[in-house]
Structures are given as structure tokens and as C-alpha cells.
Design an enzyme around this catalytic site. Structure first.
Site, PDB file in Angstrom:
ATOM      1  N   LYS A 159      42.094  37.049  33.897  1.00  0.00           N
ATOM      2  CA  LYS A 159      43.354  36.062  33.360  1.00  0.00           C
ATOM      3  C   LYS A 159      43.049  35.335  32.290  1.00  0.00           C
ATOM      4  O   LYS A 159      42.008  35.187  31.727  1.00  0.00           O
ATOM      5  CB  LYS A 159      43.453  35.143  34.700  1.00  0.00           C
ATOM      6  CG  LYS A 159      44.002  35.801  36.086  1.00  0.00           C
ATOM      7  CD  LYS A 159      44.461  34.838  37.224  1.00  0.00           C
ATOM      8  CE  LYS A 159      44.813  35.733  38.494  1.00  0.00           C
ATOM      9  NZ  LYS A 159      45.278  34.570  39.239  1.00  0.00           N
TER      10      LYS A 159
ATOM     11  N   ARG B  23      34.752  35.101  41.504  1.00  0.00           N
ATOM     12  CA  ARG B  23      35.622  33.833  41.356  1.00  0.00           C
ATOM     13  C   ARG B  23      34.486  32.666  41.911  1.00  0.00           C
ATOM     14  O   ARG B  23      34.753  31.462  41.300  1.00  0.00           O
ATOM     15  CB  ARG B  23      36.614  33.854  42.446  1.00  0.00           C
ATOM     16  CG  ARG B  23      38.218  34.696  41.858  1.00  0.00           C
ATOM     17  CD  ARG B  23      38.733  34.748  42.944  1.00  0.00           C
ATOM     18  NE  ARG B  23      40.121  35.323  42.532  1.00  0.00           N
ATOM     19  CZ  ARG B  23      41.133  35.958  43.499  1.00  0.00           C
ATOM     20  NH1 ARG B  23      40.938  35.952  44.678  1.00  0.00           N
ATOM     21  NH2 ARG B  23      42.179  36.214  42.831  1.00  0.00           N
TER      22      ARG B  23
ATOM     23  N   ASN C 130      41.864  31.236  38.370  1.00  0.00           N
ATOM     24  CA  ASN C 130      40.821  31.871  39.189  1.00  0.00           C
ATOM     25  C   ASN C 130      40.415  33.271  38.739  1.00  0.00           C
ATOM     26  O   ASN C 130      39.746  34.198  39.352  1.00  0.00           O
ATOM     27  CB  ASN C 130      41.409  32.010  40.593  1.00  0.00           C
ATOM     28  CG  ASN C 130      42.477  32.666  40.924  1.00  0.00           C
ATOM     29  OD1 ASN C 130      43.134  33.309  39.928  1.00  0.00           O
ATOM     30  ND2 ASN C 130      42.955  33.113  42.113  1.00  0.00           N
TER      31      ASN C 130
ATOM     32  N   TYR D 195      54.944  38.573  39.888  1.00  0.00           N
ATOM     33  CA  TYR D 195      54.517  37.698  41.109  1.00  0.00           C
ATOM     34  C   TYR D 195      55.848  37.491  41.831  1.00  0.00           C
ATOM     35  O   TYR D 195      55.770  36.503  42.500  1.00  0.00           O
ATOM     36  CB  TYR D 195      53.976  36.378  40.520  1.00  0.00           C
ATOM     37  CG  TYR D 195      52.533  36.419  40.120  1.00  0.00           C
ATOM     38  CD1 TYR D 195      51.500  36.937  41.102  1.00  0.00           C
ATOM     39  CD2 TYR D 195      52.208  36.256  38.759  1.00  0.00           C
ATOM     40  CE1 TYR D 195      50.333  36.907  40.825  1.00  0.00           C
ATOM     41  CE2 TYR D 195      50.674  36.335  38.470  1.00  0.00           C
ATOM     42  CZ  TYR D 195      49.704  36.498  39.507  1.00  0.00           C
ATOM     43  OH  TYR D 195      48.471  36.587  39.164  1.00  0.00           O
TER      44      TYR D 195
ATOM     45  N   HIS E 215      42.646  38.547  39.124  1.00  0.00           N
ATOM     46  CA  HIS E 215      43.756  39.149  40.184  1.00  0.00           C
ATOM     47  C   HIS E 215      43.423  40.472  40.695  1.00  0.00           C
ATOM     48  O   HIS E 215      42.843  41.281  39.848  1.00  0.00           O
ATOM     49  CB  HIS E 215      45.203  39.112  39.435  1.00  0.00           C
ATOM     50  CG  HIS E 215      46.287  39.697  40.386  1.00  0.00           C
ATOM     51  ND1 HIS E 215      46.659  39.275  41.381  1.00  0.00           N
ATOM     52  CD2 HIS E 215      46.766  41.056  40.522  1.00  0.00           C
ATOM     53  CE1 HIS E 215      47.549  40.029  42.036  1.00  0.00           C
ATOM     54  NE2 HIS E 215      47.380  41.289  41.269  1.00  0.00           N
TER      55      HIS E 215
ATOM     56  N   PHE F  30      53.706  27.092  44.325  1.00  0.00           N
ATOM     57  CA  PHE F  30      53.024  27.280  43.039  1.00  0.00           C
ATOM     58  C   PHE F  30      53.441  27.920  41.881  1.00  0.00           C
ATOM     59  O   PHE F  30      52.989  28.430  40.741  1.00  0.00           O
ATOM     60  CB  PHE F  30      51.383  27.520  43.344  1.00  0.00           C
ATOM     61  CG  PHE F  30      51.312  28.817  44.250  1.00  0.00           C
ATOM     62  CD1 PHE F  30      51.425  30.044  43.781  1.00  0.00           C
ATOM     63  CD2 PHE F  30      51.247  28.751  45.466  1.00  0.00           C
ATOM     64  CE1 PHE F  30      51.302  31.112  44.256  1.00  0.00           C
ATOM     65  CE2 PHE F  30      51.001  29.794  46.385  1.00  0.00           C
ATOM     66  CZ  PHE F  30      51.223  30.864  45.507  1.00  0.00           C
TER      67      PHE F  30
ATOM     68  N   ARG G 233      38.574  43.307  45.790  1.00  0.00           N
ATOM     69  CA  ARG G 233      39.128  42.047  46.752  1.00  0.00           C
ATOM     70  C   ARG G 233      37.535  41.601  47.062  1.00  0.00           C
ATOM     71  O   ARG G 233      37.608  40.340  46.787  1.00  0.00           O
ATOM     72  CB  ARG G 233      40.041  42.448  47.885  1.00  0.00           C
ATOM     73  CG  ARG G 233      41.439  42.755  47.378  1.00  0.00           C
ATOM     74  CD  ARG G 233      42.356  42.679  48.455  1.00  0.00           C
ATOM     75  NE  ARG G 233      42.675  41.244  48.987  1.00  0.00           N
ATOM     76  CZ  ARG G 233      43.621  40.403  48.193  1.00  0.00           C
ATOM     77  NH1 ARG G 233      43.881  40.613  47.043  1.00  0.00           N
ATOM     78  NH2 ARG G 233      43.675  39.609  49.036  1.00  0.00           N
TER      79      ARG G 233
ATOM     80  N   GLU H  57      52.033  47.182  41.245  1.00  0.00           N
ATOM     81  CA  GLU H  57      51.599  46.431  39.896  1.00  0.00           C
ATOM     82  C   GLU H  57      51.193  47.294  38.910  1.00  0.00           C
ATOM     83  O   GLU H  57      51.275  47.185  37.722  1.00  0.00           O
ATOM     84  CB  GLU H  57      50.466  45.567  40.562  1.00  0.00           C
ATOM     85  CG  GLU H  57      51.123  44.525  41.439  1.00  0.00           C
ATOM     86  CD  GLU H  57      49.994  43.804  42.004  1.00  0.00           C
ATOM     87  OE1 GLU H  57      48.706  44.030  41.925  1.00  0.00           O
ATOM     88  OE2 GLU H  57      50.086  42.664  42.724  1.00  0.00           O
TER      89      GLU H  57
ATOM     90  N   THR I 268      40.583  33.573  47.007  1.00  0.00           N
ATOM     91  CA  THR I 268      41.613  32.976  46.033  1.00  0.00           C
ATOM     92  C   THR I 268      41.108  31.677  45.778  1.00  0.00           C
ATOM     93  O   THR I 268      41.112  31.607  44.298  1.00  0.00           O
ATOM     94  CB  THR I 268      42.964  33.062  46.607  1.00  0.00           C
ATOM     95  OG1 THR I 268      43.521  34.336  47.059  1.00  0.00           O
ATOM     96  CG2 THR I 268      43.897  32.607  45.543  1.00  0.00           C
TER      97      THR I 268
HETATM   98  P1  CMP Z   1      46.389  35.943  42.488  1.00  0.00           P
HETATM   99  O1  CMP Z   1      45.380  36.779  43.399  1.00  0.00           O
HETATM  100  O2  CMP Z   1      46.742  36.346  41.189  1.00  0.00           O
HETATM  101  O3  CMP Z   1      47.694  35.767  43.358  1.00  0.00           O
HETATM  102  C1  CMP Z   1      48.681  34.578  43.308  1.00  0.00           C
HETATM  103  C2  CMP Z   1      48.300  33.579  42.514  1.00  0.00           C
HETATM  104  O4  CMP Z   1      48.609  32.089  42.783  1.00  0.00           O
HETATM  105  C3  CMP Z   1      46.607  33.216  42.945  1.00  0.00           C
HETATM  106  O5  CMP Z   1      45.845  34.554  42.358  1.00  0.00           O
HETATM  107  C4  CMP Z   1      46.341  32.051  42.211  1.00  0.00           C
HETATM  108  O6  CMP Z   1      46.065  32.212  40.906  1.00  0.00           O
HETATM  109  C5  CMP Z   1      47.661  31.419  42.035  1.00  0.00           C
HETATM  110  N1  CMP Z   1      47.790  29.983  43.312  1.00  0.00           N
HETATM  111  C6  CMP Z   1      47.810  28.843  42.900  1.00  0.00           C
HETATM  112  N2  CMP Z   1      47.922  28.024  43.948  1.00  0.00           N
HETATM  113  C7  CMP Z   1      47.816  29.095  45.018  1.00  0.00           C
HETATM  114  C8  CMP Z   1      47.789  28.940  46.475  1.00  0.00           C
HETATM  115  N3  CMP Z   1      47.913  27.525  46.987  1.00  0.00           N
HETATM  116  N4  CMP Z   1      47.476  29.771  47.152  1.00  0.00           N
HETATM  117  C9  CMP Z   1      47.471  31.088  46.786  1.00  0.00           C
HETATM  118  N5  CMP Z   1      47.468  31.378  45.439  1.00  0.00           N
HETATM  119  C10 CMP Z   1      47.677  30.103  44.577  1.00  0.00           C
END
Ligand code: CMP
Length: 139
Positions: free
Chosen positions: A9, A103, A113, A49, A116, A57, A86, A127, A92
Site C-alpha cells: 500500500k 503489519r 496498514n 473495495y 492487503h 471507512f 494472511r 482481485e 488488519t
Molecule cells: P484491507 O485488508 O486492504 O481491507 C480493507 C481495508 O480497509 C483494510 O485493509 C484497511 O486498510 C481499511 N480499514 C480502515 N478502517 C478499517 C476498519 N475499521 N476495519 C477494517 N478495515 C479498515
């Protein structure tokens, strides 16, 4: 052999962490089957997304993933690649991420974070095909 989709990212690209993250990926036995740098448009981020479009968010996330700077898009291959990637990423929210995960070490916060990863075989297929054509993926 399974494929998963990964993104390095904008927060990680900006801090010159591409090499460190790829080193962890390869040292865990993943093959990098496809890779490109890209700057996502807002529309690309929103489409990617779309499962989160009702979440509070969503706007911040899609703005960050487009206007936040370039990303690196990856297709990773390994037995059980989806689960394995993962686990290597960690939770996350970096506050919840286990020691030794990407992370835990590199993420700034729950949004920025650093990486992805696909969460299911169905999402991995969507994806991967969202960003790569079949001819760009070399096993
Ligand atoms: P990702 O695994 O890319 O999937 C969705 C993304 O939303 C997550 O990583 C974060 O970068 C972002 N995000 C921001 N706020 C939240 C939240 N509260 N819960 C989950 N994902 C979030």
C-alpha cells in the site's frame, strides 16, 4: 498450488519498504507470479473495495489507496497461499497483529496498514483478474 492477490500500500511504498516486504514474501516460500507498480484511480479503488462500500471507512480508504501514492500489485503462488499470506500480513489493525508479522512491524494504523491480501478463493480470483490479465501471470 494456490494463488492469492497482494498489494503493497501507499504508506509502505512511500517509506521505501517494497524490498523489505518482498524479501519476507520470498523467504516464506511464495513465488511472485506477477508484479507491477501502479497509481490507482479513485474509480479503480472503489471497484476493488466494492464489498466495503457501505462501511464508514470506505471513502477514506479509497481516497488513501488512490491519492495516497503508488502501490505495488502482486500475484503470489504457494500451497495454501491465501491463508499463508494472511498469516504473514497479521491482523488488519496493527495493534492486534502478532509479533513477526508485516503489519506488526511496518503498519502505521488500521487504514495505513502497509499490505492487503485476499480473504477467500473467490475474492482472490476477482482481485487477481481486476488488475492482471492471464498473459501477465507467469507460474
Ligand atoms: P484491507 O485488508 O486492504 O481491507 C480493507 C481495508 O480497509 C483494510 O485493509 C484497511 O486498510 C481499511 N480499514 C480502515 N478502517 C478499517 C476498519 N475499521 N476495519 C477494517 N478495515 C479498515
Amino acid at each position: 498450488m494456490e494463488r492469492t492477490f497482494a498489494i503493497i500500500k501507499p504508506d509502505a511504498v512511500e517509506r521505501n519498504l517494497i524490498g523489505k516486504i518482498l524479501e519476507r514474501i520470498e523467504s516464506k516460500g511464495f513465488r511472485i507470479a506477477a508484479m507491477k507498480r501502479a497509481r490507482l484511480t479513485l474509480e479503480q479503488a472503489e471497484g476493488f473495495y466494492h464489498v466495503h462500500k457501505e462501511r464508514p471507512f470506505f471513502k477514506d480508504l479509497t481516497t488513501y489507496m488512490s491519492a495516497g501514492g503508488p502501490v505495488v500489485l502482486l500475484v503470489l503462488e504457494k500451497d495454501n497461499a491465501i491463508t499463508g499470506w494472511r498469516e504473514l500480513m497479521g491482523a488488519t489493525n496493527p495493534k492486534d497483529a502478532a509479533d513477526g508479522t508485516i503489519r506488526k512491524e511496518f503498519a502505521v494504523d488500521i487504514e495505513k496498514n502497509s499490505v492487503h491480501g485476499s480473504d477467500s478463493p473467490e475474492n482472490a480470483a476477482f482481485e487477481i483478474s481486476y488488475f492482471f490479465s492471464q498473459t501477465e501471470i507467469l507460474s
